[in-house]
Design an enzyme around this catalytic site. Structure first.
Site, PDB file in Angstrom:
ATOM      1  N   SER A  44       0.829  -1.208   0.000  1.00 41.48           N
ATOM      2  CA  SER A  44       0.000   0.000   0.000  1.00 41.48           C
ATOM      3  C   SER A  44       0.864   1.260   0.000  1.00 41.48           C
ATOM      4  O   SER A  44       0.345   2.365  -0.097  1.00 41.48           O
ATOM      5  CB  SER A  44      -0.925   0.008   1.214  1.00 41.48           C
ATOM      6  OG  SER A  44      -0.169  -0.046   2.382  1.00 41.48           O
ATOM      7  N   HIS A  72      -2.579  -2.462  -6.107  1.00 43.24           N
ATOM      8  CA  HIS A  72      -2.961  -2.109  -4.738  1.00 43.24           C
ATOM      9  C   HIS A  72      -4.465  -2.239  -4.592  1.00 43.24           C
ATOM     10  O   HIS A  72      -5.207  -1.386  -5.088  1.00 43.24           O
ATOM     11  CB  HIS A  72      -2.496  -0.691  -4.407  1.00 43.24           C
ATOM     12  CG  HIS A  72      -2.892  -0.245  -3.034  1.00 43.24           C
ATOM     13  ND1 HIS A  72      -3.262   1.049  -2.742  1.00 43.24           N
ATOM     14  CD2 HIS A  72      -3.030  -0.929  -1.876  1.00 43.24           C
ATOM     15  CE1 HIS A  72      -3.578   1.143  -1.457  1.00 43.24           C
ATOM     16  NE2 HIS A  72      -3.433  -0.056  -0.917  1.00 43.24           N
ATOM     17  N   GLU A  86      -5.549   0.389  -7.483  1.00 38.10           N
ATOM     18  CA  GLU A  86      -4.490   1.281  -7.967  1.00 38.10           C
ATOM     19  C   GLU A  86      -3.462   0.431  -8.694  1.00 38.10           C
ATOM     20  O   GLU A  86      -2.890  -0.501  -8.118  1.00 38.10           O
ATOM     21  CB  GLU A  86      -3.839   2.030  -6.798  1.00 38.10           C
ATOM     22  CG  GLU A  86      -4.668   3.176  -6.239  1.00 38.10           C
ATOM     23  CD  GLU A  86      -3.962   3.908  -5.099  1.00 38.10           C
ATOM     24  OE1 GLU A  86      -3.373   3.232  -4.233  1.00 38.10           O
ATOM     25  OE2 GLU A  86      -4.001   5.147  -5.075  1.00 38.10           O
ATOM     26  N   ASN A 144      -3.780   6.891  -0.540  1.00 36.76           N
ATOM     27  CA  ASN A 144      -3.260   6.949   0.833  1.00 36.76           C
ATOM     28  C   ASN A 144      -2.397   8.184   1.069  1.00 36.76           C
ATOM     29  O   ASN A 144      -2.352   8.720   2.170  1.00 36.76           O
ATOM     30  CB  ASN A 144      -2.471   5.678   1.157  1.00 36.76           C
ATOM     31  CG  ASN A 144      -3.398   4.514   1.457  1.00 36.76           C
ATOM     32  OD1 ASN A 144      -4.603   4.715   1.652  1.00 36.76           O
ATOM     33  ND2 ASN A 144      -2.862   3.311   1.475  1.00 36.76           N
TER      34      ASN A 144
END
Ligand code: T1G
Length: 699
Positions: free
Chosen positions: A406, A427, A439, A477
């Site tokens: 991540s 991801h 992702e 993130n």
């Protein structure tokens, strides 16, 4: 020139075949073709008219590319009324998806037949409007108010069999739509079936519309279109005539059409389709993927394996021991059982997957023949490097080697192999078999066909895939970390976490940041903060220690029953943790901060502008290809309210110059956190918007 509506006479039946690929959207040419087709049929003295679609579907709705442009005659409601008023017997034969204005044309027909795989629906609320061509007036007359309200406010697609049960369809018949339609029209004529104009049916029985309206508004967390649709259905029950109801529907439709929410939802509709169209992938063939491996059967690995299995892909799941492999299989079985329970998976397919499609392994040798591997082991760079070195040894040439990390550096992981061009980040978001966002993280040396393979796999797993560059946190993130920090700063300066969560749920988020942190597990953020501190943080960084204190006391959120909120067994949601206020007071005192009050509006604006500013940096640095890529990421991975279109669509509508002005004002108190994104400054200087950048690729 091919006709948008092809006219043919078969005996005493006129056939109007719509030919407007790809989905027979009811653009102005198609509307004009239908109108002249009906008029010609009436001149030709036939007895019935059959309307159906060539290609993949009957009409999939009004042409939503026309929204916001001046409407052109014939307007769709007028065309529907014209069809319904015809003295001829009008029959619609449906295949594919009869949606929105498409279903409204079918409802204006006197009879409706469909082939078994067809779906119907009024999904207008999902593009920020309401049925605007008679759907809110005809459907309640046909199937009753309660059923009509559910269909219209949910906007869901209804399978042909259920539509027949509800009374939307008169018949479901297998075969070619044209032939099925002709046979049904012939049958109706031979049996002397009357014209059956729904608009001439009596108004339906009313219900407590105020109660329905308020409940819908509450459920939609501020989304307006379903609640507006309730008022249109109410008009069908309470106004003196069908014509009055149509007038009221039009007024309410225009109200929704002119709303920012419609702009947001139309943006989301086209963005989620554009996000997979990247110039660098044009003409690039993905590699064949027929069998994959997943390494690591924890929550993420089991979720990824479940998603692949549900997409029909055989999976080899590698764990370190037989017991751990069996535990992983149990997690997958639980995920699949959930899918069966929700009616998303048949028991037979469920059984076939567990018996024949999932293979457990404890040795890397089992991976020799797979086409693609997704590594989902512990988030530690050294462990991942060891895994990839092993993959380099055993996997066949051309196998795609993907990591689910991540935030770790894909390039560093790729360097652990002799084939960095085969390495990519995939991801997934937890739970991986439910969350739609993927992702696709592209390393410096990742080959173009490997990127194309990532997108193809995402499509097969019914994900919305977004291309991301390599940085700490990729797109989602990284942006989350910034707006989460902004929330912490507001707590330090005087706001309570609970006020912040309330303000943001009122803005439309499903949950506020502190409730989300409790859900995900406070220990995850704690580990990230400890890692960043170990790597060395800028001394100007302002950090809240409240979450650290909660973690040090063993309170990780929902999984331990206490975090920012206290969670009682069997109760949904939590109640504010009374210890938190004192932890905050201590934190402020340690810094000599005198708390001030915040309004909910200021909380939302600061939170959103922190999100927008970081997003603008992510786009400016090329981590996200376009602003719409960020919007789609936040919509599909972070619960951003869809009716606002995404953070950068929100920014365009809020006004970029005002946003930049606020950042500059706030940077006077905290120049380190509030550093304006260069791209934002450039757009404001040039008088451009983020949407201008999205269109730049289309040019
Ligand atoms: N208008 C214009 N373009 C449309 C369109 C539409 N209604 N629907 C799809 N497209 C484009 C889409 O952008 C894509 O374009 C291509 O068609 C294939 O779509 C008065 C006002 C029908 C289930 O909300 O749900 O009627 O990317 O990739 O996955 O009451 O499209 O190829 O350039 O999605 O097979 C109500 C919206 C409108 C249906 C097919 N109707 N569409 O899904 O293909 S409002 C809708 C869909 C209305 C009236 C009101 C899906 C689909 P491109 P796709 P798909």
């Amino acid at each position: 020139m091919t006709q948008v509506v092809e006219y043919e006479q078969v005996g005493d039946i006129a056939v109007l075949a719509a030919n407007n690929p790809p989905v027979n959207a009811l653009g102005v040419d198609l509307r004009r073709g239908l109108q002249s087709g009906i008029e010609r049929a009436e001149r030709d003295g036939v007895r019935a008219v059959l309307i159906y679609g060539l290609g993949r579907t009957y009409f999939a709705g009004a042409d939503i590319r026309e929204f916001g442009k001046p409407p052109q005659d014939p307007w769709l409601p007028a065309l529907c009324n014209r069809i319904e008023a015809s003295p001829l017997l009008v029959v619609s034969a449906i295949h594919g998806t009869a949606l929105g204005g498409g279903l409204e044309v079918a409802l204006a027909s006197h009879y409706r037949v469909a082939v078994p795989g067809a779906r119907v629906g009024l999904p207008e609320v999902h593009v920020g409007v309401i049925p605007g061509a008679g759907g809110t007036q005809r459907l309640p007359r046909l199937i009753g108010v309660d059923a009509a309200l559910e269909v219209i406010t949910s906007g869901r697609h209804i399978q042909a069999a259920e539509a027949l049960e509800l009374g939307i369809l008169d018949k479901v018949q297998d075969g070619d739509p044209r032939e099925v339609g002709l046979a049904y029209a012939r049958h109706l004529l031979d049996s002397g079936a009357p014209r059956r104009a729904i608009g001439e049916m009596p108004p339906p029985q009313p219900v407590d519309f105020d109660a329905v309206h308020d409940a819908i508004l509450q459920k939609g967390r501020g989304q307006l279109s379903p609640a507006i649709a309730v008022r249109a259905v109410q008009a069908a029950c309470q106004l003196p005539s069908f014509a009055d109801g149509m007038t009221r529907e039009r007024e309410l439709f225009m109200e929704a059409l002119n709303s920012d929410q419609r702009k947001g939802m139309i943006h989301a509709f086209f963005a989620e389709r554009a996000v997979g169209k990247l110039p660098e992938l044009q003409g690039i063939e993905p590699r064949g993927v027929h069998r994959i491996a997943v390494i690591g059967g924890g929550t993420m690995g089991a979720g990824i394996a479940t998603s692949a299995l549900l997409a029909g892909l055989p999976v080899v799941l590698l764990e370190m021991s037989t017991d751990m492999a069996i535990a992983a299989k149990e997690r997958i079985a639980a995920n699949l059982a959930g899918a069966v329970k929700r009616g998303k998976l048949s028991q037979d397919v469920h059984d076939d997957i567990l018996e024949n499609k999932l293979e457990l392994a404890t040795g890397y040798g089992a991976l020799a023949g797979v086409d693609l591997v997704v590594e989902a082991v512990f988030e530690d760079m050294e462990i991942k490097k060891q895994v990839f070195a092993q993959l380099d040894e055993v996997c066949k040439s051309g196998a795609v080697l993907a990591t689910n990390t991540s935030y770790l550096d894909i390039n560093e992981i790729a360097a652990a192999t002799n084939r960095p061009w085969d390495v990519i980040g995939l991801h997934f978001f937890s739970p991986a078999h439910v969350m739609k966002l993927l992702e696709v993280v592209v390393g410096d040396q990742t080959a173009a066909d490997v990127v194309a393979t990532g997108f193809a796999l995402g499509h097969r797993m019914r994900k919305v895939s977004v291309r991301a560059g390599v940085c700490d946190g990729f797109i989602g993130n990284r942006i989350l970390s910034t707006y989460r920090t902004c929330a912490d700063h507001m707590v330090l300066d005087g706001a309570s976490p609970f006020q912040i969560d309330t303000a943001l749920t009122e803005f439309g988020f499903a949950m506020g940041p502190f409730a989300v942190a409790d859900l995900a597990g406070l220990d995850i953020g704690w580990a990230v903060r400890k890692r960043k501190r170990a790597e060395g943080m800028d001394p100007r960084t302002r950090e809240s220690h409240v979450a650290d204190k909660l973690c040090e006391a063993g309170h990780f959120g929902q999984k331990t029953g206490k975090g920012f909120y206290v969670y009682e067994k069997g109760r949904r949601g939590g109640t504010p943790n009374p210890d938190v206020e004192q932890l905050i007071a201590d934190d402020r005192a340690a810094r000599g901060i005198t708390p001030r009050t915040f309004t909910n509006d200021e909380i939302v604006r600061r939170y959103m502008i922190a999100m927008v500013n970081e997003a603008a940096k992510v786009v400016g640095e090329g981590i996200a290809r376009r602003p719409l890529d960020v919007d789609v990421t936040l919509l599909y991975g972070y619960g951003f309210p869809r009716y606002r279109g995404g953070p950068l669509k929100w920014a365009d509508m809020a006004g970029l110059s005002g946003i930049l002005a606020d950042i500059r004002t706030w940077s006077e108190q905290d120049a380190f956190f509030w550093q304006p994104a260069p791209l934002l400054e450039q757009l404001v200087a040039e008088g451009r918007t983020f949407d201008d950048l999205n269109r730049q690729d289309d040019a």
